[in-house]
Design a protein around this motif. Structure first.
Motif, PDB file in Angstrom:
ATOM      1  N   TRP A   1       0.805  -1.216   0.000  1.00 36.47           N
ATOM      2  CA  TRP A   1       0.000   0.000   0.000  1.00 36.47           C
ATOM      3  C   TRP A   1       0.841   1.271   0.000  1.00 36.47           C
ATOM      4  CZ3 TRP A   1      -5.173   0.143  -0.788  1.00 36.47           C
ATOM      5  CH2 TRP A   1      -5.860  -1.068  -0.704  1.00 36.47           C
ATOM      6  N   SER A   2       2.110   1.192  -0.383  1.00 34.23           N
ATOM      7  CA  SER A   2       2.931   2.400  -0.493  1.00 34.23           C
ATOM      8  C   SER A   2       2.479   3.219  -1.699  1.00 34.23           C
ATOM      9  CB  SER A   2       4.397   2.022  -0.665  1.00 34.23           C
ATOM     10  OG  SER A   2       4.607   1.447  -1.947  1.00 34.23           O
ATOM     11  N   TYR A   3       2.999   4.418  -1.802  1.00 38.44           N
ATOM     12  CA  TYR A   3       2.653   5.257  -2.958  1.00 38.44           C
ATOM     13  C   TYR A   3       3.018   4.571  -4.263  1.00 38.44           C
ATOM     14  CZ  TYR A   3       2.746   9.095  -6.303  1.00 38.44           C
ATOM     15  OH  TYR A   3       2.538   9.873  -7.412  1.00 38.44           O
ATOM     16  N   GLN A   4       4.184   3.954  -4.293  1.00 36.25           N
ATOM     17  CA  GLN A   4       4.611   3.240  -5.497  1.00 36.25           C
ATOM     18  C   GLN A   4       3.626   2.136  -5.853  1.00 36.25           C
ATOM     19  OE1 GLN A   4       8.639   1.721  -5.322  1.00 36.25           O
ATOM     20  NE2 GLN A   4       8.208   0.138  -6.843  1.00 36.25           N
ATOM     21  N   ASP A   5       3.029   1.509  -4.844  1.00 36.68           N
ATOM     22  CA  ASP A   5       2.082   0.420  -5.076  1.00 36.68           C
ATOM     23  C   ASP A   5       0.713   0.911  -5.539  1.00 36.68           C
ATOM     24  OD1 ASP A   5       3.843  -1.685  -4.245  1.00 36.68           O
ATOM     25  OD2 ASP A   5       3.469  -1.116  -2.163  1.00 36.68           O
TER      26      ASP A   5
END
Length: 549
Positions: free
Chosen positions: A115-119
């Motif tokens: 759930w990171s920004y990259q994800d």
């Protein structure tokens, strides 16, 4: 209507429509979407300016209230929530904002892997059909149209020039490389019409996909369990109550208030709280309904001589009438307004890593959510605190599904929230007092006698309320108070997920509608067990430093 489906989706709102539309792309999957409201396809919904008629009334709106708020002098707050296909995306101000990069990175740091920004950025792009912007931060082929505002209001320039006078940077895109600054919002509209989650994901497929069943005016009463497995729901439609069953999963997408309410009505929640309402316990899960977070918001209001605003005056009404022709012919002009046309993300302290206040410039005089009328031309400016420390709760009022839950956002409970809003108030006042916009002010309607910090604190307590972004009441996480895991499965149970803004572990720095749809897009891949995000897309997202979107 059949009694059996692969999936039952409870709630046809922003997330529910995404789930229904995406999951039924597979013709081998059967799904029933259950919505307590109406069809989501009427003129008052589709014409953007119709937001005025819905946001302050019970038209397509649950029109909920909070419990008395000690931090607001004992006042009850107003909580509009969409009651129609499209949910709150059918009655909101259509502002397309994703939040700050750091919001999602924090989710991952809390143990929510994936759930990171990259994800999540690829899922925002997968959802989006941006009418103008074509770069690595935006999608051009998704079902959700995102467009520039078509009103041509001169107040855009007044506001941006005021920002320049205050040394605030002016941005072309709040969802790109930087968030801090002032700009004109993009909106969820297609060719001058509201483009709700229902219009984007669901309505084109009703009666065209035999595997998709959509039931409106259908109020789910409780989830049905066999042991620890969710197997169906009990639903009331008119005077008829019946049971529907899910072969694979029951998915709650009823929003930050009603998803936890439905869990508790079904025996999932804190054991002691359920016992007070004599609800039989299915599973003790103490975090259900806890962690409620919302943006506390204050509104500056001004009267003006400018007829480029909305107003219940003879000239204002004449302007609306004259605007009918260009709207019909070109889908441009005053009827395309979302009212909250421009805004800003600003820091109250220079050492902050992300903006902590958001402004919405509104081309009308707003008082008490538009429920108090002023028969004058005017404009307003909201200032909201993006990451309040105060956390509240959603609890049962009774075991009766027809009774709304008790909503306690705990506004200004933490003393620091009040002090941060005082700082935000001063920044906003300075902006509105700058020459470019101050020259259009005739009367400061609410704050002309407010000067000292104590007077600011008092008017904040007197007038703060929600800016319509409740989240967090079924939070995602790995701790004991988490309700769902990072796959959005309800902890300790089988066959049950929650997919809506209630799963947010923390409140994001911005409007919450686009993130709710992103959550559902990501959930679709989790449910299917197959990712639609290519390795190349993920690699491109990883290179976007220091993106703030």
């Amino acid at each position: 209507m059949s009694d059996w489906f692969d999936y039952l989706v409870v709630g046809g709102g922003s997330a529910g429509c995404v789930l229904a539309g995406r999951l039924t792309e597979d013709p081998a999957v059967s799904l029933c979407l259950l919505e307590a409201g109406g069809s989501g396809d009427s003129a008052v919904i589709n014409i953007p300016a119709g937001v005025v008629m819905m946001g302050s009334t019970s038209l397509n709106n649950w029109a909920l209230q909070t419990v008395p708020q000690p931090g607001l002098g004992g006042r009850r707050g107003f909580q509009p929530r969409g009651k129609t296909l499209g949910g709150s995306s059918a009655i909101n101000a259509m502002v397309y904002i994703r939040g700050h990069r750091s919001d999602y990175d924090q989710w991952a740091q809390l143990g929510n892997e994936g759930w990171s920004y990259q994800d999540v950025l690829p899922y925002f792009c997968l959802s989006e059909h941006n009418e103008r912007i074509d770069n690595e931060y935006h999608g051009r082929n998704g079902p959700l149209w995102v467009s520039d505002i078509r009103t041509g209001s001169p107040f855009h320039d007044y506001f941006l020039n005021a920002a320049r006078e205050c040394d605030i940077p002016v941005l072309d895109d709040f969802n790109g490389a930087e968030q801090e600054g002032a700009g004109v919002f993009q909106v969820t509209q297609k060719h001058g019409e509201r483009w709700s989650s229902a219009r984007a994901y669901l309505l084109p497929h009703i009666n065209r996909r035999p595997n998709l069943s959509v039931e409106t005016q259908a109020q789910v009463q409780r989830i049905l369990f066999e042991g620890k497995r969710a197997v169906g729901v009990e639903v009331k439609q008119g005077k008829r109550v019946r049971s529907l069953y899910a072969r694979k999963e029951v998915i709650l997408a009823a929003g930050a208030f009603q998803s936890p309410q439905l869990l508790m009505l079904s025996g999932v929640g804190d054991q002691a709280e359920l016992a007070t309402h004599k609800v039989p316990l299915v599973h003790h899960l103490p975090g259900v309904g806890k962690n409620l977070q919302d943006h506390p918001d204050f509104i500056f209001g001004y009267t003006t001589s400018s007829m480029d605003t909305f107003g219940l005056t003879p000239g204002g009404i004449l302007r609306l009438l004259k605007g009918i022709k260009p709207y019909r012919k070109e889908r441009k002009g005053i009827w395309t307004s979302n009212f909250a046309e421009a805004g800003a993300f600003l820091k109250t302290r220079k050492d902050l890593k992300a903006p902590d206040i958001q402004l919405h410039l509104v081309t009308g005089l707003v008082d008490d959510h538009g429920r108090k009328k002023h028969y004058k031309q005017g404009f307003s400016c909201h200032v909201c605190l993006l990451r309040p420390r105060s956390h509240g709760s959603v609890t049962l009022a009774s075991a009766d599904p027809a009774q709304p839950p008790l909503i306690d956002p705990a506004f200004l409970k933490d003393p620091q929230d009040l002090e941060d809003l005082v700082a935000g108030y001063k920044i906003t006042r300075r902006l509105m007092n700058s020459p470019a916009i101050a020259k259009w002010i005739e009367e400061d309607t609410f704050t002309s006698d407010v000067h000292s910090d104590d007077e600011i604190r008092q008017i904040l307590r007197d007038r703060v309320d929600t800016v319509y972004h409740p989240v967090g009441s079924c939070k995602m996480g790995i701790d004991d108070m988490a309700v769902v895991d990072p796959e959005l499965r309800v902890r300790g149970l089988e066959g049950l997920r929650v997919v809506d803004a209630s799963i947010m572990p923390t409140l994001i720095g911005g409007n919450t509608n686009a993130p709710a749809m992103m959550i559902a897009e990501k959930a679709v891949d989790m449910i299917r067990g197959v990712s639609r995000i290519s390795a190349a897309t993920q690699e491109a997202a990883s290179r976007q430093e220091p993106a703030n979107a």
